[in-house]
Design a protein around this motif. Sequence first.
Motif, PDB file in Angstrom:
ATOM      1  N   VAL A 102     -40.894  16.309  12.692  1.00  0.00           N
ATOM      2  CA  VAL A 102     -39.591  16.929  12.922  1.00  0.00           C
ATOM      3  C   VAL A 102     -39.608  17.829  14.162  1.00  0.00           C
ATOM      4  O   VAL A 102     -38.671  17.796  14.980  1.00  0.00           O
ATOM      5  CB  VAL A 102     -39.142  17.736  11.675  1.00  0.00           C
ATOM      6  N   GLU A 103     -40.659  18.602  14.322  1.00  0.00           N
ATOM      7  CA  GLU A 103     -40.731  19.536  15.451  1.00  0.00           C
ATOM      8  C   GLU A 103     -40.762  18.769  16.786  1.00  0.00           C
ATOM      9  O   GLU A 103     -40.033  19.102  17.724  1.00  0.00           O
ATOM     10  CB  GLU A 103     -41.979  20.414  15.318  1.00  0.00           C
ATOM     11  N   LYS A 104     -41.593  17.733  16.851  1.00  0.00           N
ATOM     12  CA  LYS A 104     -41.670  16.935  18.072  1.00  0.00           C
ATOM     13  C   LYS A 104     -40.357  16.193  18.317  1.00  0.00           C
ATOM     14  O   LYS A 104     -39.895  16.087  19.461  1.00  0.00           O
ATOM     15  CB  LYS A 104     -42.825  15.934  18.005  1.00  0.00           C
ATOM     16  N   ARG A 105     -39.770  15.671  17.240  1.00  0.00           N
ATOM     17  CA  ARG A 105     -38.518  14.942  17.384  1.00  0.00           C
ATOM     18  C   ARG A 105     -37.441  15.842  17.984  1.00  0.00           C
ATOM     19  O   ARG A 105     -36.738  15.457  18.913  1.00  0.00           O
ATOM     20  CB  ARG A 105     -38.059  14.395  16.033  1.00  0.00           C
ATOM     21  N   GLU A 106     -37.309  17.069  17.485  1.00  0.00           N
ATOM     22  CA  GLU A 106     -36.322  18.002  18.015  1.00  0.00           C
ATOM     23  C   GLU A 106     -36.616  18.341  19.481  1.00  0.00           C
ATOM     24  O   GLU A 106     -35.700  18.425  20.305  1.00  0.00           O
ATOM     25  CB  GLU A 106     -36.285  19.281  17.167  1.00  0.00           C
ATOM     26  N   ASP A 107     -37.900  18.519  19.800  1.00  0.00           N
ATOM     27  CA  ASP A 107     -38.294  18.817  21.176  1.00  0.00           C
ATOM     28  C   ASP A 107     -37.941  17.651  22.103  1.00  0.00           C
ATOM     29  O   ASP A 107     -37.333  17.848  23.167  1.00  0.00           O
ATOM     30  CB  ASP A 107     -39.800  19.104  21.236  1.00  0.00           C
ATOM     31  N   TYR A 108     -38.295  16.436  21.679  1.00  0.00           N
ATOM     32  CA  TYR A 108     -38.019  15.256  22.511  1.00  0.00           C
ATOM     33  C   TYR A 108     -36.516  15.027  22.672  1.00  0.00           C
ATOM     34  O   TYR A 108     -36.040  14.710  23.757  1.00  0.00           O
ATOM     35  CB  TYR A 108     -38.679  14.009  21.926  1.00  0.00           C
ATOM     36  N   LEU A 109     -35.768  15.181  21.591  1.00  0.00           N
ATOM     37  CA  LEU A 109     -34.319  15.009  21.671  1.00  0.00           C
ATOM     38  C   LEU A 109     -33.687  16.032  22.616  1.00  0.00           C
ATOM     39  O   LEU A 109     -32.768  15.712  23.385  1.00  0.00           O
ATOM     40  CB  LEU A 109     -33.681  15.089  20.288  1.00  0.00           C
ATOM     41  N   GLY A 110     -34.190  17.253  22.566  1.00  0.00           N
ATOM     42  CA  GLY A 110     -33.686  18.288  23.484  1.00  0.00           C
ATOM     43  C   GLY A 110     -33.977  17.940  24.934  1.00  0.00           C
ATOM     44  O   GLY A 110     -33.132  18.120  25.821  1.00  0.00           O
ATOM     45  N   LYS A 111     -35.173  17.402  25.189  1.00  0.00           N
ATOM     46  CA  LYS A 111     -35.535  17.030  26.561  1.00  0.00           C
ATOM     47  C   LYS A 111     -34.768  15.793  27.015  1.00  0.00           C
ATOM     48  O   LYS A 111     -34.382  15.690  28.185  1.00  0.00           O
ATOM     49  CB  LYS A 111     -37.039  16.824  26.652  1.00  0.00           C
ATOM     50  N   ILE A 112     -34.526  14.878  26.113  1.00  0.00           N
ATOM     51  CA  ILE A 112     -33.701  13.706  26.457  1.00  0.00           C
ATOM     52  C   ILE A 112     -32.290  14.167  26.797  1.00  0.00           C
ATOM     53  O   ILE A 112     -31.693  13.713  27.783  1.00  0.00           O
ATOM     54  CB  ILE A 112     -33.686  12.679  25.301  1.00  0.00           C
ATOM     55  N   LYS A 113     -31.781  15.108  26.009  1.00  0.00           N
ATOM     56  CA  LYS A 113     -30.431  15.618  26.263  1.00  0.00           C
ATOM     57  C   LYS A 113     -30.367  16.336  27.602  1.00  0.00           C
ATOM     58  O   LYS A 113     -29.450  16.089  28.406  1.00  0.00           O
ATOM     59  CB  LYS A 113     -29.994  16.555  25.141  1.00  0.00           C
ATOM     60  N   SER A 114     -31.341  17.194  27.900  1.00  0.00           N
ATOM     61  CA  SER A 114     -31.295  17.929  29.173  1.00  0.00           C
ATOM     62  C   SER A 114     -31.496  16.978  30.356  1.00  0.00           C
ATOM     63  O   SER A 114     -30.867  17.144  31.403  1.00  0.00           O
ATOM     64  CB  SER A 114     -32.312  19.067  29.203  1.00  0.00           C
ATOM     65  N   SER A 115     -32.337  15.954  30.189  1.00  0.00           N
ATOM     66  CA  SER A 115     -32.510  14.958  31.259  1.00  0.00           C
ATOM     67  C   SER A 115     -31.222  14.163  31.477  1.00  0.00           C
ATOM     68  O   SER A 115     -30.848  13.869  32.615  1.00  0.00           O
ATOM     69  CB  SER A 115     -33.657  14.005  30.929  1.00  0.00           C
ATOM     70  N   SER A 116     -30.550  13.843  30.396  1.00  0.00           N
ATOM     71  CA  SER A 116     -29.276  13.122  30.503  1.00  0.00           C
ATOM     72  C   SER A 116     -28.229  13.973  31.199  1.00  0.00           C
ATOM     73  O   SER A 116     -27.469  13.483  32.046  1.00  0.00           O
ATOM     74  CB  SER A 116     -28.766  12.728  29.116  1.00  0.00           C
ATOM     75  N   GLU A 117     -28.184  15.254  30.840  1.00  0.00           N
ATOM     76  CA  GLU A 117     -27.233  16.161  31.481  1.00  0.00           C
ATOM     77  C   GLU A 117     -27.542  16.317  32.967  1.00  0.00           C
ATOM     78  O   GLU A 117     -26.640  16.365  33.806  1.00  0.00           O
ATOM     79  CB  GLU A 117     -27.233  17.515  30.779  1.00  0.00           C
ATOM     80  N   TYR A 118     -28.836  16.385  33.294  1.00  0.00           N
ATOM     81  CA  TYR A 118     -29.246  16.495  34.696  1.00  0.00           C
ATOM     82  C   TYR A 118     -28.827  15.235  35.469  1.00  0.00           C
ATOM     83  O   TYR A 118     -28.295  15.318  36.575  1.00  0.00           O
ATOM     84  CB  TYR A 118     -30.755  16.717  34.793  1.00  0.00           C
TER      85      TYR A 118
END
Length: 171
Positions: A102-118
């Motif tokens: 769960v912790e890694k999943r939340e971290d990866y999803l957050g980074k995917i979201k910030s990369s998408s926003e970028y």
Amino acid sequence: MRALYTGTEHCRTVQEWNFEARAVRLYSDDDSYKIILGYRPIDDIVEEERESRQKLEQALKRAEEASHAKSAFLFNMSHDIRMPMNAIIGYTDLLEIYGDDVEKREDYLGKIKSSSEYLLSLLNDVLEMARIESGKYIMDETVTDIREFDRSICDVFENQLEQKGIRSVFL
């Protein structure tokens, strides 16, 4: 009388005036002929041609400069677009592998979201540049949290930094 020969010559006088000279040989029925000479100043024509040539050379230079600038922009933009795309793909791959954590999943999803926003902001920048070039740009000033912006940029590049053994530090 019929005109048998027509010629055009350009000559210069001592005062550097440009003239066009035209000679026409007219034959009569008894095989005698007369030559009629005509002159006209062409300084204005020569000057217009020189100015036109200069304008064309300047336009060609500007077009070449614009072409080089556009090529450099496309090269840089393609690199800038690949970075967040690689981050999205990389973190998606990691999410498939470590999705149960769960912790890694939340971290990866957050980074995917910030990369998408970028990535979206990059594409919006390209559109804004097109609007600027067309004269249809309206300035939009936005207040942003510089620490959050720094964090989102580091998230995009974190995977590549780790692969190269570089540690990122947030202020």
